[in-house]
Design a protein around this motif. Structure first.
Motif, PDB file in Angstrom:
ATOM      1  N   UNK A  28       0.844  -1.204   0.000  1.00 32.36           N
ATOM      2  CA  UNK A  28       0.000   0.000   0.000  1.00 32.36           C
ATOM      3  C   UNK A  28       0.876   1.249   0.000  1.00 32.36           C
ATOM      4  N   UNK A  29       1.437   1.547  -1.159  1.00 35.32           N
ATOM      5  CA  UNK A  29       2.339   2.700  -1.280  1.00 35.32           C
ATOM      6  C   UNK A  29       1.700   3.974  -0.756  1.00 35.32           C
ATOM      7  N   UNK A  30       0.426   4.201  -1.089  1.00 29.91           N
ATOM      8  CA  UNK A  30      -0.217   5.478  -0.742  1.00 29.91           C
ATOM      9  C   UNK A  30      -0.338   5.668   0.758  1.00 29.91           C
ATOM     10  N   UNK A  31      -0.181   4.589   1.531  1.00 29.42           N
ATOM     11  CA  UNK A  31      -0.275   4.679   2.985  1.00 29.42           C
ATOM     12  C   UNK A  31       1.090   4.504   3.663  1.00 29.42           C
ATOM     13  N   UNK A  32       2.147   4.489   2.878  1.00 26.15           N
ATOM     14  CA  UNK A  32       3.477   4.188   3.400  1.00 26.15           C
ATOM     15  C   UNK A  32       4.387   5.400   3.371  1.00 26.15           C
ATOM     16  N   UNK A  33       5.008   5.755   4.512  1.00 28.84           N
ATOM     17  CA  UNK A  33       6.086   6.727   4.441  1.00 28.84           C
ATOM     18  C   UNK A  33       7.228   6.113   3.635  1.00 28.84           C
ATOM     19  N   UNK A  34       7.956   6.961   2.915  1.00 35.31           N
ATOM     20  CA  UNK A  34       9.016   6.471   2.046  1.00 35.31           C
ATOM     21  C   UNK A  34      10.278   7.306   2.240  1.00 35.31           C
ATOM     22  N   UNK A  35      11.403   6.757   1.859  1.00 35.55           N
ATOM     23  CA  UNK A  35      12.665   7.455   2.024  1.00 35.55           C
ATOM     24  C   UNK A  35      13.631   7.102   0.909  1.00 35.55           C
ATOM     25  N   UNK A  40      27.705   5.379  -0.783  1.00 36.31           N
ATOM     26  CA  UNK A  40      28.890   5.803  -1.525  1.00 36.31           C
ATOM     27  C   UNK A  40      29.899   4.650  -1.568  1.00 36.31           C
ATOM     28  N   UNK A  41      30.819   4.700  -2.519  1.00 37.46           N
ATOM     29  CA  UNK A  41      31.802   3.623  -2.641  1.00 37.46           C
ATOM     30  C   UNK A  41      32.562   3.395  -1.332  1.00 37.46           C
ATOM     31  N   UNK A  42      32.572   2.167  -0.865  1.00 38.56           N
ATOM     32  CA  UNK A  42      33.319   1.816   0.335  1.00 38.56           C
ATOM     33  C   UNK A  42      32.693   2.239   1.644  1.00 38.56           C
ATOM     34  N   UNK A  43      31.454   2.744   1.599  1.00 42.55           N
ATOM     35  CA  UNK A  43      30.794   3.226   2.821  1.00 42.55           C
ATOM     36  C   UNK A  43      29.470   2.508   3.038  1.00 42.55           C
ATOM     37  N   UNK A  44      28.904   2.704   4.199  1.00 41.30           N
ATOM     38  CA  UNK A  44      27.621   2.111   4.522  1.00 41.30           C
ATOM     39  C   UNK A  44      26.464   2.941   4.000  1.00 41.30           C
ATOM     40  N   UNK A  45      25.259   2.464   4.229  1.00 43.42           N
ATOM     41  CA  UNK A  45      24.072   3.190   3.809  1.00 43.42           C
ATOM     42  C   UNK A  45      23.930   4.481   4.600  1.00 43.42           C
ATOM     43  N   UNK A  46      23.522   5.537   3.913  1.00 45.49           N
ATOM     44  CA  UNK A  46      23.285   6.848   4.522  1.00 45.49           C
ATOM     45  C   UNK A  46      21.873   7.291   4.194  1.00 45.49           C
ATOM     46  N   UNK A  47      21.109   7.664   5.222  1.00 45.90           N
ATOM     47  CA  UNK A  47      19.773   8.204   4.980  1.00 45.90           C
ATOM     48  C   UNK A  47      19.874   9.581   4.337  1.00 45.90           C
ATOM     49  N   UNK A  48      19.037   9.840   3.332  1.00 38.50           N
ATOM     50  CA  UNK A  48      19.070  11.103   2.594  1.00 38.50           C
ATOM     51  C   UNK A  48      17.823  11.949   2.864  1.00 38.50           C
ATOM     52  N   UNK A  49      16.646  11.338   2.719  1.00 43.16           N
ATOM     53  CA  UNK A  49      15.414  12.120   2.809  1.00 43.16           C
ATOM     54  C   UNK A  49      14.234  11.189   3.037  1.00 43.16           C
ATOM     55  N   UNK A  50      13.174  11.722   3.655  1.00 42.34           N
ATOM     56  CA  UNK A  50      11.969  10.948   3.884  1.00 42.34           C
ATOM     57  C   UNK A  50      10.733  11.800   3.656  1.00 42.34           C
ATOM     58  N   UNK A  92      26.986   8.121  -5.440  1.00 47.51           N
ATOM     59  CA  UNK A  92      26.552   6.965  -4.647  1.00 47.51           C
ATOM     60  C   UNK A  92      25.525   6.175  -5.447  1.00 47.51           C
ATOM     61  N   UNK A  93      25.212   4.993  -4.948  1.00 49.10           N
ATOM     62  CA  UNK A  93      24.035   4.271  -5.421  1.00 49.10           C
ATOM     63  C   UNK A  93      22.871   4.724  -4.547  1.00 49.10           C
ATOM     64  N   UNK A  94      21.806   5.155  -5.188  1.00 51.78           N
ATOM     65  CA  UNK A  94      20.640   5.666  -4.481  1.00 51.78           C
ATOM     66  C   UNK A  94      19.532   4.611  -4.487  1.00 51.78           C
ATOM     67  N   UNK A  95      18.972   4.382  -3.314  1.00 52.69           N
ATOM     68  CA  UNK A  95      17.903   3.413  -3.143  1.00 52.69           C
ATOM     69  C   UNK A  95      16.670   4.096  -2.563  1.00 52.69           C
ATOM     70  N   UNK A  96      15.496   3.681  -3.015  1.00 52.68           N
ATOM     71  CA  UNK A  96      14.280   4.052  -2.309  1.00 52.68           C
ATOM     72  C   UNK A  96      13.904   2.893  -1.397  1.00 52.68           C
ATOM     73  N   UNK A  97      13.243   3.215  -0.310  1.00 49.73           N
ATOM     74  CA  UNK A  97      12.898   2.202   0.676  1.00 49.73           C
ATOM     75  C   UNK A  97      11.676   2.639   1.449  1.00 49.73           C
ATOM     76  N   UNK A  98      11.010   1.685   2.077  1.00 49.51           N
ATOM     77  CA  UNK A  98       9.893   2.026   2.944  1.00 49.51           C
ATOM     78  C   UNK A  98      10.421   2.590   4.255  1.00 49.51           C
ATOM     79  N   UNK A  99       9.585   3.443   4.880  1.00 48.86           N
ATOM     80  CA  UNK A  99       9.998   4.083   6.117  1.00 48.86           C
ATOM     81  C   UNK A  99      10.265   5.555   5.903  1.00 48.86           C
ATOM     82  N   UNK A 100      10.379   6.289   6.994  1.00 54.07           N
ATOM     83  CA  UNK A 100      10.548   7.737   6.904  1.00 54.07           C
ATOM     84  C   UNK A 100      11.971   8.182   7.168  1.00 54.07           C
ATOM     85  N   UNK A 101      12.605   7.556   8.137  1.00 48.17           N
ATOM     86  CA  UNK A 101      13.910   8.042   8.581  1.00 48.17           C
ATOM     87  C   UNK A 101      14.792   6.859   8.935  1.00 48.17           C
ATOM     88  N   UNK A 102      16.095   7.071   8.821  1.00 50.40           N
ATOM     89  CA  UNK A 102      17.045   6.040   9.210  1.00 50.40           C
ATOM     90  C   UNK A 102      17.675   5.355   8.020  1.00 50.40           C
TER      91      UNK A 102
END
Length: 120
Positions: A28-35, A40-50, A92-102
Motif C-alpha cells: 500500500x504505497x499510498x499509505x506508506x512513508x518512504x525514504x 557511496x563507494x566503500x561506505x555504509x548506507x546513509x539516509x538522505x530524505x523521507x 553513490x548508489x541511491x535506493x528508495x525504501x519504505x519508512x521515513x527516517x534512518x
C-alpha cells in the motif's frame, strides 16, 4: 511483496541536476512513508530524505538541504528525488525504501538502486 524499482541515475557534472524515480508495487504505497538512502563507494548506507504518506512533512539530511527535493505521486505509486547543485560527494548508489527516517533498508524493503556519479 514489496517491489521497488529506481531509475534516473547517471553521470552528471558538478552543479548539475538529476531526477530519480522509484516505481512501487506489491504494497500500500499510498499509505506508506518512504525514504531515499544512498551508499557511496566503500561506505555504509546513509539516509538522505523521507516523506510522509500524505506528502508532508518532508525531511532531509543536512548535507542535501536546499539542494534535494523529495516528492511522491500516490496515484502513480511513484516516489521522486529531484537533485540539483550536485557535488562529487553526492556520488553513490541511491535506493528508495519504505519508512521515513534512518539508514536501515534491508534488501527486501528497498530497490536495486540507481547509480549517480558526479564528476567533471
Amino acid at each position: 511483496q514489496v517491489q521497488l524499482v529506481e531509475s534516473g541515475g547517471g553521470l552528471v557534472q558538478p552543479g548539475g541536476s538529476l531526477r530519480l524515480s522509484c516505481a512501487a508495487a506489491g504494497f500500500a504505497f499510498r499509505l506508506s512513508p518512504m525514504k531515499w538512502v544512498r551508499q557511496a563507494p566503500g561506505k555504509g548506507l546513509e539516509w538522505v530524505s523521507g516523506i510522509h504518506w500524505t506528502g508532508s512533512p518532508t525531511i532531509y539530511t543536512d548535507s542535501v538541504k536546499g539542494r534535494f527535493t523529495i516528492s511522491r505521486d500516490n496515484a502513480r505509486n511513484t516516489l521522486y528525488l529531484q537533485m540539483s547543485s550536485l557535488k562529487p560527494e553526492d556520488t553513490a548508489v541511491y535506493y528508495c525504501a519504505t519508512g521515513l527516517h534512518g539508514a536501515d533498508a534491508p534488501p527486501a524493503l528497498r530497490g536495486q538502486g540507481t547509480q549517480v556519479t558526479v564528476s567533471s
